[in-house]
Structure formats: structure tokens, C-alpha cells
Design an enzyme around this catalytic site. Structure first.
Site, PDB file in Angstrom:
ATOM      1  CB  SER A  22      -1.093   0.069   1.271  1.00  0.00           C
ATOM      2  OG  SER A  22      -0.008  -0.331   2.444  1.00  0.00           O
ATOM      3  CG  ASN A 108      -3.724  -5.007  12.996  1.00  0.00           C
ATOM      4  OD1 ASN A 108      -3.060  -4.812  11.667  1.00  0.00           O
ATOM      5  ND2 ASN A 108      -4.100  -6.108  13.481  1.00  0.00           N
ATOM      6  CB  THR A 153     -42.719  23.366  -7.955  1.00  0.00           C
ATOM      7  OG1 THR A 153     -43.751  23.791  -8.661  1.00  0.00           O
ATOM      8  CG2 THR A 153     -42.622  24.107  -6.727  1.00  0.00           C
ATOM      9  CG  HIS A 154     -43.593  19.688 -10.866  1.00  0.00           C
ATOM     10  ND1 HIS A 154     -43.517  18.072 -10.161  1.00  0.00           N
ATOM     11  CD2 HIS A 154     -44.099  20.416  -9.713  1.00  0.00           C
ATOM     12  CE1 HIS A 154     -44.400  18.029  -9.029  1.00  0.00           C
ATOM     13  NE2 HIS A 154     -44.601  19.560  -8.603  1.00  0.00           N
ATOM     14  CB  SER A 275     -17.004  23.575 -29.417  1.00  0.00           C
ATOM     15  OG  SER A 275     -16.856  22.438 -30.454  1.00  0.00           O
ATOM     16  CE  LYS A 281     -21.947  24.303 -27.342  1.00  0.00           C
ATOM     17  NZ  LYS A 281     -21.821  22.709 -27.520  1.00  0.00           N
ATOM     18  CG  ASN A 283     -19.193  23.494 -24.422  1.00  0.00           C
ATOM     19  OD1 ASN A 283     -20.346  23.837 -24.792  1.00  0.00           O
ATOM     20  ND2 ASN A 283     -18.341  22.634 -25.057  1.00  0.00           N
ATOM     21  CD  GLU A 288     -21.009  19.908 -19.257  1.00  0.00           C
ATOM     22  OE1 GLU A 288     -21.933  19.478 -19.991  1.00  0.00           O
ATOM     23  OE2 GLU A 288     -19.845  20.556 -19.680  1.00  0.00           O
ATOM     24  CE1 TYR A 315      -6.113  -3.623   9.199  1.00  0.00           C
ATOM     25  CE2 TYR A 315      -5.330  -5.746   8.746  1.00  0.00           C
ATOM     26  CZ  TYR A 315      -5.379  -4.268   8.427  1.00  0.00           C
ATOM     27  OH  TYR A 315      -4.822  -3.840   7.267  1.00  0.00           O
ATOM     28  CD  GLN A 320      -3.228  -2.326   1.780  1.00  0.00           C
ATOM     29  OE1 GLN A 320      -2.710  -2.683   2.752  1.00  0.00           O
ATOM     30  NE2 GLN A 320      -2.927  -2.782   0.594  1.00  0.00           N
ATOM     31  CE  LYS A 323      -4.461   2.625   4.036  1.00  0.00           C
ATOM     32  NZ  LYS A 323      -5.007   1.755   5.074  1.00  0.00           N
TER      33      LYS A 323
HETATM   34  N1  ARG Z   1      -1.358  -1.487   5.004  1.00  0.00           N
HETATM   35  C1  ARG Z   1      -2.296  -1.993   6.044  1.00  0.00           C
HETATM   36  C2  ARG Z   1      -3.664  -0.948   6.017  1.00  0.00           C
HETATM   37  O1  ARG Z   1      -3.764  -0.099   5.151  1.00  0.00           O
HETATM   38  C3  ARG Z   1      -1.598  -1.328   7.199  1.00  0.00           C
HETATM   39  C4  ARG Z   1      -2.083  -2.585   8.543  1.00  0.00           C
HETATM   40  C5  ARG Z   1      -1.818  -3.821   7.986  1.00  0.00           C
HETATM   41  N2  ARG Z   1      -1.712  -4.692   9.036  1.00  0.00           N
HETATM   42  C6  ARG Z   1      -1.906  -5.987   9.060  1.00  0.00           C
HETATM   43  N3  ARG Z   1      -1.655  -6.868   9.874  1.00  0.00           N
HETATM   44  N4  ARG Z   1      -1.158  -6.461   7.825  1.00  0.00           N
HETATM   45  O2  ARG Z   1      -4.571  -1.526   6.459  1.00  0.00           O
END
Ligand code: ARG
Length: 477
Positions: A22, A108, A153-154, A275, A281, A283, A288, A315, A320, A323
Site C-alpha cells: 500500500s 493495526n 417546482t417540477h 468546442s 460554443k 461550455n 459538469e 482487523y 486497506q 485509503k
Molecule cells: N497497509 C495496511 C492497511 O492499510 C496496514 C495495516 C497492516 N496490518 C496487517 N496486519 N497487515 O490496513
């Protein structure tokens, strides 16, 4: 090298490594990981595991690593995750003492800590941006407090409102978003460190002390929950998604208003595109993009809820996935808010066009019905009478403003001269008596109160910022 491979005889499969590591995305937690490590080492010192002289060496190592990374973020590479990277590099610079760093700690509880520290900091940034956007909406509502436009409305013409009232409507949504962020922050602000892998530690770690160093309001009270709880990520994703949803609704107005059919606004060149084929144009890309990204971020929320729904305690590596989804949501929201804050003051409103449409006398039909109601006719009956008047107008190709007093009185003797004066949007909005209506006099007071509210919120978020740990502060403890 992974932190756990002393029992392994074979190297990890390269593709598996790529799939599982990670570091490429959790490297942005490096500051939080180092701050958390400092607090953990101080707690170990308090527990007698680390001696004063050892702490001095560790401290030097941390400062050196902090500076090295600050100078060149690209040095963060070649490890499984940011926690491994930090521990390995500290150990490299201070030698054997590095082996003590992970005492009573697991990745963890560490990863949850890092993420919470990061999200507290980011929440403060989001709050600042949201408050700036809200100020922008307030200043636009002030500017256009008296600018009539048709309300819908609508998506059908309904009753006259003001452009200022429109902005205040969006302000309300963002105010709720800000309050939700404030509430969610309380649940981010909980210290998981000290919960170990899942069952705490036999070492007497003073977790209240760790919480104080790191500026956490509370300490997590169940180790199994602490290492597996990601409710705070889901909640923040929800707050971000809902904010995005509001931004997306507003973007949709911008897109509609910029069409030739509505022609309510002129888009600023700095924020629109042309465009490649059609030279005429302009835009509304900005709006958007916001509308499109809102869809993607809603997906992040749902996606992560789906990740969480089947996980047993405690855990699991599935966690993971949190993130990339939350980082993406935060990055996109910050950009969307920034870009909108720059865009809004540059928007040009075509007030005459709005006025022209707000003048359509059928928009006053409810006012006419209420006129009769105030004179004693039950509303349902008044509604019927006005319905007949509208039918009469349609059949005779007339607007309400074209009717003579005699014509009005054919429908009800209660109509007097004043009815002929009713058909101006300004009059209609100033006649509104209820709090929360578009009446500019009422809105004026509301706007002032909202400025005060924002001042208070700024103080609150500044006080949150003051609790965010810095390296200098921790090391000078
Ligand atoms: N990269 C892991 C995560 O984002 C970190 C924790 C890893 N813990 C483990 N027991 N492998 O959750």
C-alpha cells in the site's frame, strides 16, 4: 523487506506484492506515522521500556528522517507500507535501538491512528473551504436580495422568488454539511493507539497520556473495535458525498441557467471551454465536472460500505481499501470547493431576463388566491375561483395584469382596486410575511445572523486546528 518475514523461506511473488503493498497510496500518511511514533515512544518511555538517553537518540533519528522526507518525498519507496518504511528507515539511522519502536504496537492500531490524524487535519481544511464557499453564497445573496426571478417546482414556473433567496437555499445545504462535518469530527477524534493488534498489550501503556500528546479528545475503549472500526471513514465519505451532491445540484442549475433557453447567466471565460469544431460554443465544463465527480464520490461511499459489510472482528486486510477511496474523495472535494470559490464571483447574471420571466402574471396566481383568503374566502374555494380566472385568461389570451376591475369582479365581488397593483414581482416578494420566504427584509436579517454563525464556526475550527499535533510541540514536551 516486510516486517514479518522471519519465518518465510521464499520471497513474495512480485505480482502479489504489487497487488498487496500500500506504500504507493499510504505514503501520504508519513507525517502522521512519524507523529504517532513519537507519541508512542514517549508513552514507552513513561512505561519504563525506553530510557531517557535512548529517547534522545530516537528523537534525533525522527527529526533527521522528518527533514529527509520533507526535502524529497520521492525517497518514500521500497517498502510494504508507510509504517514499514518509517520503522525501517529510523532503524537504519539509529541502529539496534530501532528494534524497540514497535513495542506494544501493531500496524493495526497504527494505521487507524495515522488515518485519524490525517482525517482530522483534512477535515479542518474542508471546513475552512466550506466556510469560504458559504461566505461567497452569503455575499451573493446580499447582492441579489432584490433581484426577482421565477421560482420553479417540477421545473415549471411557480412563484416569483429572488436570486438572493436561491443562493440562501444553497447556503442552507452547506450549513447542514458543515454541521455534519463537525459532528463526524467527534468520532474521528478518538485514539486507537495502544490497542495493539487486537487485544492491547501487557505493557502498561498510558493511553490517556498518548491521547494528550496527540491532541485526541477520547481514547477508544475496546481494542477489537478500535482496530477494525472504520465508521469514521464511512461517515466522512458520507459527509463529502452529500456535500458533493449539493454542489452537483447547484452545478445543474448553472448548466441549465447557461443554456440559450434559460439565458440567466454568462459563464466566465476563465472557467469554461470552447468546442474544437463549433466556434460559437461556451461550455459549462466546471459545473459538469462537479456533477460528474459527485457520481464518482457517491460510488466511493457505497463501495467502501460494501467492503465493510461482511467483515468479522477484528482487523482484516480488506480494510486497506479505505485509503484510496477517502483520499480521492477529499482531494476532489477540496478542488471542487476551491474552483467554485473562484468561479462564483465571476459569474454574470442577466437580471433583465430573469425579471422578464418573473413578470409572467400567472406566477402570482397563489398571491391572488391568498388575497381572497385574507378577505375571508376559504382557500380551497379561492383556489377554484383563481383557477377559473386563469382559464378565462387563457381562453382570451390575456395575462392577469390585463384584466379590468369589472372582469375581476365577475369572479368575486371581493376584488377591489388593489388587485390591479399586485402583478409586480417586487410587490409579490415584499408582501410575503413568513420567515424563510423570499421577502428581502426578512432575508436581510437572516443573512446577518448567518454571518455571525460563520464567525462562531471559524472559531470552533480554529480551536480544532490548535489541537492538531506538530513535531516541534511533541518533541518539546
Ligand atoms: N497497509 C495496511 C492497511 O492499510 C496496514 C495495516 C497492516 N496490518 C496487517 N496486519 N497487515 O490496513
Amino acid at each position: 523487506m516486510p516486517l514479518w518475514d522471519s519465518r518465510w523461506r521464499k520471497a513474495l511473488d512480485k505480482t502479489f506484492e504489487k497487488f498487496s503493498f500500500s506504500l504507493s497510496f499510504d505514503k501520504r500518511l508519513w507525517k502522521d506515522d512519524l507523529l504517532g511514533t513519537c507519541a508512542h515512544l514517549l508513552t514507552l518511555k513513561k512505561a519504563g521500556i525506553i530510557k531517557e538517553e535512548e529517547w534522545e537518540i530516537l528523537k534525533e533519528g525522527i527529526i533527521k528522517l522528518w527533514n529527509r522526507i520533507s526535502n524529497n518525498l520521492d525517497i518514500i519507496k521500497g517498502a510494504e507500507d508507510i509504517h514499514t518504511f518509517i520503522e525501517e528507515n529510523l532503524t537504519k539511522s539509529i541502529g539496534d535501538l530501532g528494534k524497540k519502536i514497535h513495542t506494544g504496537r501493531s500496524r493495526n492500531d497504527q494505521v487507524s491512528l495515522d488515518l485519524r490524524l490525517y482525517l482530522k487535519r483534512e477535515s479542518c481544511k474542508i471546513a475552512d473551504l466550506l466556510i469560504s464557499l458559504m461566505e461567497e453564497f452569503l455575499s451573493l445573496s446580499k447582492l441579489y436580495l432584490n433581484t426577482p426571478m421565477p421560482g420553479y417546482t417540477h421545473l415549471q414556473h411557480a412563484q416569483p422568488v429572488t436570486l438572493g433567496h436561491y443562493f440562501l437555499a444553497y447556503y442552507e445545504m452547506f450549513q447542514r454539511d458543515l454541521e455534519r462535518l463537525e459532528d463526524c469530527y467527534k468520532r474521528i477524534d478518538v485514539l486507537p493507539l495502544g490497542c495493539g493488534a487486537l487485544a492491547g498489550s501487557t505493557i502498561p501503556l498510558d493511553r490517556e497520556y498518548t491521547a494528550k500528546i496527540l491532541g485526541f479528545e477520547r481514547v477508544a475503549e475496546n481494542s477489537l473495535d478500535a482496530v477494525s472500526d472504520r465508521d469514521f471513514v464511512i461517515e466522512l465519505l458520507f459527509v463529502i458525498s452529500l456535500t458533493f451532491l449539493h454542489l452537483s445540484k447547484f452545478s445543474e442549475e448553472i448548466i441549465l441557467w447557461s443554456t440559450q433557453e434559460f439565458s440567466f447567466i454568462e459563464l466566465p471565460q476563465e472557467y469554461s471551454t470552447g468546442s474544437s469544431m463549433m466556434p460559437h460554443k461556451r461550455n459549462p465544463d466546471l459545473a459538469e465536472h462537479i456533477r460528474g465527480k459527485a457520481g464518482r464520490i457517491l460510488g466511493n461511499l457505497l463501495g467502501f460500505m460494501a467492503v465493510m459489510k461482511g467483515l468479522p472482528l477484528s482487523y482484516n486486510k480488506d480494510l486497506q481499501e479505505d485509503k484510496e477511496l477517502i483520499f480521492d474523495a477529499l482531494d476532489q472535494l477540496k478542488l471542487a470547493l476551491q474552483v467554485l470559490i473562484g468561479f462564483l464571483p465571476k459569474l454574470k447574471f442577466k437580471e433583465e431576463r430573469m425579471y422578464e420571466l418573473a413578470k409572467n402574471s400567472f406566477l402570482f396566481s397563489t398571491d391572488v388566491a391568498e388575497y381572497l383568503t385574507i378577505k375571508g374566502i376559504p382557500f380551497r374555494e379561492a383556489h377554484k375561483i383563481v383557477g377559473e380566472i386563469i382559464k378565462y385568461c387563457e381562453e382570451n389570451r390575456k395575462g392577469l395584469e390585463d384584466l379590468t376591475l369589472e372582469e375581476w369582479q365577475k369572479f368575486s365581488p371581493l376584488f377591489t382596486e388593489e388587485i390591479l397593483e399586485l402583478f409586480s414581482p417586487e410587490k409579490s416578494i415584499y408582501l410575503k410575511k413568513t420567515l424563510g420566504s423570499p421577502n428581502p427584509l426578512l432575508n436581510q436579517r437572516i443573512i446577518e445572523k448567518k454571518y455571525d454563525f460563520l464567525q462562531k464556526k471559524k472559531l470552533l475550527w480554529d480551536s480544532h486546528k490548535e489541537t492538531l499535533p506538530t513535531l516541534e510541540e511533541i518533541l518539546n514536551l
